[in-house]
Write an enzyme that holds these catalytic residues in place. Structure first.
Site, mmCIF file in Angstrom:
data_model
loop_
_atom_site.group_PDB
_atom_site.id
_atom_site.type_symbol
_atom_site.label_atom_id
_atom_site.label_comp_id
_atom_site.label_asym_id
_atom_site.label_seq_id
_atom_site.Cartn_x
_atom_site.Cartn_y
_atom_site.Cartn_z
ATOM 1 N N LYS A 23 42.572 42.345 43.258
ATOM 2 C CA LYS A 23 43.720 43.166 43.638
ATOM 3 C C LYS A 23 44.873 42.997 42.648
ATOM 4 O O LYS A 23 45.439 43.990 42.176
ATOM 5 C CB LYS A 23 44.157 42.755 45.043
ATOM 6 C CG LYS A 23 45.087 43.722 45.727
ATOM 7 C CD LYS A 23 45.267 43.290 47.186
ATOM 8 C CE LYS A 23 45.645 41.822 47.226
ATOM 9 N NZ LYS A 23 45.646 41.237 48.560
ATOM 10 N N PHE A 69 32.474 45.365 37.743
ATOM 11 C CA PHE A 69 31.874 44.099 37.319
ATOM 12 C C PHE A 69 30.666 44.418 36.434
ATOM 13 O O PHE A 69 29.989 45.424 36.625
ATOM 14 C CB PHE A 69 31.427 43.272 38.541
ATOM 15 C CG PHE A 69 32.544 42.457 39.141
ATOM 16 C CD1 PHE A 69 33.627 43.073 39.737
ATOM 17 C CD2 PHE A 69 32.509 41.062 39.110
ATOM 18 C CE1 PHE A 69 34.669 42.327 40.299
ATOM 19 C CE2 PHE A 69 33.536 40.308 39.667
ATOM 20 C CZ PHE A 69 34.616 40.937 40.259
ATOM 21 N N ARG A 126 53.906 38.775 43.512
ATOM 22 C CA ARG A 126 54.449 37.547 44.102
ATOM 23 C C ARG A 126 54.362 36.366 43.144
ATOM 24 O O ARG A 126 53.524 36.347 42.247
ATOM 25 C CB ARG A 126 53.660 37.197 45.367
ATOM 26 C CG ARG A 126 53.963 38.097 46.538
ATOM 27 C CD ARG A 126 53.007 37.819 47.670
ATOM 28 N NE ARG A 126 51.653 38.253 47.321
ATOM 29 C CZ ARG A 126 50.580 37.976 48.019
ATOM 30 N NH1 ARG A 126 50.667 37.249 49.122
ATOM 31 N NH2 ARG A 126 49.403 38.418 47.646
ATOM 32 N N ALA A 140 51.129 35.269 53.914
ATOM 33 C CA ALA A 140 50.686 36.590 54.356
ATOM 34 C C ALA A 140 50.188 36.566 55.804
ATOM 35 O O ALA A 140 49.813 37.605 56.339
ATOM 36 C CB ALA A 140 49.609 37.117 53.419
ATOM 37 N N PHE A 182 46.230 39.758 51.157
ATOM 38 C CA PHE A 182 44.985 39.950 51.918
ATOM 39 C C PHE A 182 44.450 41.387 51.822
ATOM 40 O O PHE A 182 44.725 42.104 50.849
ATOM 41 C CB PHE A 182 45.197 39.564 53.387
ATOM 42 C CG PHE A 182 45.534 38.116 53.605
ATOM 43 C CD1 PHE A 182 45.146 37.114 52.710
ATOM 44 C CD2 PHE A 182 46.249 37.720 54.735
ATOM 45 C CE1 PHE A 182 45.455 35.775 52.928
ATOM 46 C CE2 PHE A 182 46.565 36.375 54.963
ATOM 47 C CZ PHE A 182 46.163 35.415 54.056
ATOM 48 N N TRP A 205 39.757 44.856 33.518
ATOM 49 C CA TRP A 205 39.468 43.442 33.302
ATOM 50 C C TRP A 205 38.891 43.247 31.897
ATOM 51 O O TRP A 205 39.303 42.348 31.170
ATOM 52 C CB TRP A 205 38.481 42.944 34.360
ATOM 53 C CG TRP A 205 38.151 41.473 34.243
ATOM 54 C CD1 TRP A 205 38.882 40.430 34.728
ATOM 55 C CD2 TRP A 205 37.024 40.904 33.578
ATOM 56 N NE1 TRP A 205 38.279 39.236 34.409
ATOM 57 C CE2 TRP A 205 37.138 39.495 33.707
ATOM 58 C CE3 TRP A 205 35.926 41.431 32.890
ATOM 59 C CZ2 TRP A 205 36.195 38.615 33.175
ATOM 60 C CZ3 TRP A 205 34.988 40.555 32.354
ATOM 61 C CH2 TRP A 205 35.126 39.154 32.497
ATOM 62 N N THR A 227 44.670 41.800 39.597
ATOM 63 C CA THR A 227 44.185 42.296 38.306
ATOM 64 C C THR A 227 44.355 43.808 38.230
ATOM 65 O O THR A 227 44.787 44.360 37.216
ATOM 66 C CB THR A 227 42.703 41.904 38.143
ATOM 67 O OG1 THR A 227 42.602 40.495 38.297
ATOM 68 C CG2 THR A 227 42.162 42.303 36.784
ATOM 69 N N LYS A 267 41.486 25.391 41.755
ATOM 70 C CA LYS A 267 42.028 25.865 40.479
ATOM 71 C C LYS A 267 43.179 26.838 40.706
ATOM 72 O O LYS A 267 43.200 27.573 41.679
ATOM 73 C CB LYS A 267 40.919 26.525 39.664
ATOM 74 C CG LYS A 267 40.134 25.493 38.874
ATOM 75 C CD LYS A 267 38.933 26.101 38.195
ATOM 76 C CE LYS A 267 38.150 25.043 37.451
ATOM 77 N NZ LYS A 267 38.553 24.931 36.027
#
Lengths: 558, 558
Positions: free
Chosen positions: A73, A383, A96, A275, A303, A411, A75, A107
């Site tokens: 989202k 992807f 945010r 959220a 979310f 991406w 990205t 990570k």
């Protein structure tokens, strides 16, 4: 050639000075408060001066229910902002800020990924411009002043068992969830139960993100209910006289942070409320300012659309007088497969039937958004292993349901991979068909508002709330809080309260476990299920491998 | 005309941009990391590049034992820096950062006063460049990782009753002094006693202020003892694997902060360890860097010379290989009177006899400093009501005891009022008579080191330490900590442990209540009397009146 990691790509970025980024949207050097050479706050004076200017178009990026496959989202938000700029529109991004504590557990949460990122990534995952530290300080000053008031004689007659204001820390520390404080004798106060939440769960965070300006901030801080008396009347932050000093502590934090994308386009990264028990969007002041500076402003909500977009539209837009011109709903082929029953291990195999079946989740989110009167376009975040047949299945489904799905390769390719989506959003916006309306009016009763969200967004058959909860809601209505919107805290993984139920389940029931009043932020939280407001660290926290390498660069954080 | 307040004077200052201030001492724009337009950090790369350059002269400003009359140590430090610049010397100032928490209790600690101030005053009393927030985060990450280690199986076999690493917060919150943590069931860990100190009391603060560079910082953080096993062997921060991530959190905080005086001269404001359980000086890295950039560097130490200068010389100078060229000892006529038995209410009346009698305190500090092989000059910080006869009494006393006392009017007149002192210090330094030696050698036993300080500085007849303390000191010597210097925590108001005993008392005894090992910072703390490491707020905290006025300026903080 090996695929580059996000951090490798981010470090290879050729950044412009933040002054040059500011110049792109008309912010002069004097109006930028620099934090290093690649971050700056936009001065409060400059923001005030923009008041009369016309607003650009607001585009919300939201997503299907999150799955372990990942949706991308942020990205897509970053990519779409770059995409708008690439097709010649003056565009900004509003997202945010990241929380510090969780970075030391798992990570760190990068700001986007691949060739659609916001930089400097390291700073954004660490102290950034200190906003969250300021919120922590302001929150804990109030905590200290409450206990201090009781210590020195308790003139306000606070019932020390009913202090509802906890403390916060931007750290994953489970040991602080529940504590007994003021032990050790008379000089340390009256022993009492307390506890810490993580900073992003602070009502101060929600307030900062909803406040119009410093004056509104101070008023909202004053409105916070910190405790109750024996007769159950509330004691406000204002009664403790902490609102002024808290505002002083938050003065700089109220100014939006300007950074840039890998393609040197301007982005505001500002605020980061939870959220679940809060509304999960970047600050109103950042979004509003961006709308004055750019023709297109791309923002995102936390979310999936059932929680994030719903709160963005019913809480943030309602309160701030914002109206999105279009919504982009992010889906991936892989997430459709998981919604169609495929497990994570089987995601790499083509499975058109599973994709088709999983599209039900996507379809329901599309329907939901249309209820708000805003056009929706689906972004298929591509992807590498997605097959033509799978993509075709998603496109066909969306088309049958009255929208369009567009494959986006930001991406892998940055703005070049998302120009089609950017163009289609512009076309949609230019048709001027958005007629935004919140889902329920202010005047509706609090219980009815909860029922409206549960039945019309989650598609539940019933809402279960016991007498104590209904009585509480009525009491708040009587006390003048009936006009507030609802903020529902429930699992983000399903339309239901059961995280395992993917797709578009029907015939379920939503039990309301608890309701809370966030009087300063201005919403009622309805809690459905267990909500964790202070995370813990995992068995092997990522902190164990985070360090500076021999060249002084951070390793292990990403 | 009414006398202007410090904040009025500070707000009327015509500041230069921080880039122009940097340029004065050869720091180029690229090497400055700006925080706004009037504050910047000096980049680690730039600091490294200075390594080969010759050092300027280091001047320590210290004072007599503090009295309620006020001595003006920081004011004199700032004034002397401006004074050096006014007589044509390239000079810098190095002072400590202020702690946030106490500003909300009593009025904020300004950085100097009158026409000898460092600006921007508001920022320095609030978040400044975030250094203390970074220290808080690093400290509490270690706390969370210790409890997390125990939670997930306690492979290191930590005795959970012997975790000695507490938590910190930069807030005056007495309720957090002693707590029970991890309540509420299995998911929150094992219930344990804990507590919070104020951030400036953190060993991480002391470490940051003594570390040479990031590599040394990481090593020292790793050396921190966090807990003991049942067999009493220590568990180090390194064993918890927190040292790398803590270093990452402190990476920016390690870079000194550049600001300016009212006369636009450069000042480093960096680090602020407690002056009782720690050494109470600004960072080594700031002092060292300033010595590379300027011909004269003026710095100060906490409290009076018996505590502050002693620690500066025996801990900071020894560890960092620094050697002061001269010491300026600040005294006031009013403080002499109080040392001579006058009460605060009678300070405005001339009383030459009291001044003469109070000079004993000054004299002993002069003698003490000379023991370190460094020349001492007395600065009489002038107050409006000081009479000629009183001043003459101080001058005569100092002259009889082999030094010179110079009246300084920097508070009222800035550098113009302190040129005589600056000139005399230059003359003294140019005679090159300083032969600095710490008071005791590394090889001396820990107990002997304590005795040396108590007898030669405090002039005590005896040191009382029970068997447990002597055994502990021997155990540390056996464990390889025998070479460490001593950091004594005692009242700053007297040479003795009784804050009421002013002047130059003799025939007193110093009882050692407790000893602590700060293995990362690299000193042994000997505690004589009650030491408060988490302050509380007063009955009417200043936070109640701190707010933004109608023009957005902070009121009530000063």
């Amino acid at each position: 050639m090996a695929v580059k990691t996000d951090i490798q790509i981010a470090r290879e970025a050729s950044k412009l000075s933040i002054q040059e980024i500011g110049k792109k949207v008309g912010i002069d050097e004097k109006s930028l408060v620099p934090y290093g050479h690649d971050k700056a706050k936009v001065s409060a004076e400059f923001i005030k001066q923009q008041a009369g200017k016309p607003d650009g178009k607001l585009i919300l990026v939201t997503a299907i229910n999150p799955t372990p496959a990942g949706e991308g989202k942020t990205t897509t938000t970053v990519g779409l902002g770059d995409g708008f700029n690439a097709i010649g529109k003056k565009a900004m991004i509003c997202i945010r800020e990241a929380s510090l504590g969780p970075c030391f557990g798992m990570k760190g949460g990068a700001a986007g990924g691949g060739y659609a990122q916001v930089v400097p990534m390291e700073d954004m995952n660490l102290h950034f411009t200190g906003d969250f530290h300021a919120i922590t300080s302001a929150h804990n000053l109030l905590s200290a002043m409450i206990d201090n008031h009781i210590y020195w004689g308790n003139e306000l007659q606070i019932d020390s068992r009913r202090v509802v204001w906890r403390r916060v820390m931007d750290m994953n520390d489970r040991a602080l969830r529940q504590i007994t404080a003021s032990l050790g004798g008379a000089t340390n106060g009256y022993p009492s139960e307390s506890g810490f939440d993580i900073t992003v769960a602070s009502e101060v965070m929600a307030i900062l993100c909803l406040a119009n300006d410093l004056e509104d901030l101070e008023k909202r801080l004053g409105d916070i209910i910190v405790a109750y008396r024996r007769d159950k009347t509330p004691v406000y932050c204002r009664d403790i006289k902490a609102d002024g000093a808290m505002t002083v502590l938050l003065k700089d934090a109220m100014q939006p942070n300007l950074v840039q994308t890998l393609e040197n386009n301007p982005a505001f990264v500002h605020g980061g409320p939870f959220a679940n028990i809060a509304h999960g969007c970047n600050s109103v002041i950042a979004t509003r300012t961006a709308l004055k500076l750019a023709d297109y402003v791309v923002t995102e909500a936390g979310f999936g659309a059932d929680l994030g977009a719903e709160k963005f539209l019913n809480i943030k837009c309602r309160k701030a007088g914002l109206a999105p011109a279009a919504v982009v709903l992010v889906a991936t082929v892989r997430a459709m497969k998981m919604n169609g029953g495929v497990t994570k291990g089987e995601l790499d195999q083509e499975n058109v039937e599973a994709v088709k079946s999983g599209c039900a989740n996507l379809g329901r989110h599309m329907e939901n958004i249309k209820q708000f009167g805003v056009p929706v376009i689906v972004a298929i975040n591509h992807f590498t292993l997605d097959t033509e047949a799978e993509i075709a299945a998603v496109k066909a489904y969306v088309s049958e349901h009255g929208s369009e799905a567009i494959v986006c390769k930001h991406w892998a390719s940055g703005s070049a991979g998302i120009k089609e989506l950017a163009t289609r959003v512009v076309e949609t916006v230019e048709k001027d068909e958005a007629r935004f309306e919140p889902l329920y009016p202010d005047e509706m009763s609090l219980m009815q508002k909860i029922e409206t969200i549960c039945t019309r967004i989650y598609r539940a058959d019933e809402v279960v709330a016991d007498k104590a909860i209904r009585t509480q809601l009525k009491a708040w209505e009587k006390a003048g809080y009936g006009h507030l919107p609802i903020c529902i805290a429930k699992t983000q993984y399903s339309f239901t309260i059961d995280p395992e139920r993917r797709g578009a389940p029907e015939g379920h029931s939503v039990p309301i476990r608890e309701v809370r009043l966030s009087a300063g932020a201005g919403f009622i939280v309805a809690i459905c299920g267990a909500i964790m407001t202070m995370p813990g660290l995992p068995r092997v926290p990522s902190a164990e491998v985070i360090r500076l390498d021999s060249e002084g660069q951070i390793e292990g954080l990403f």
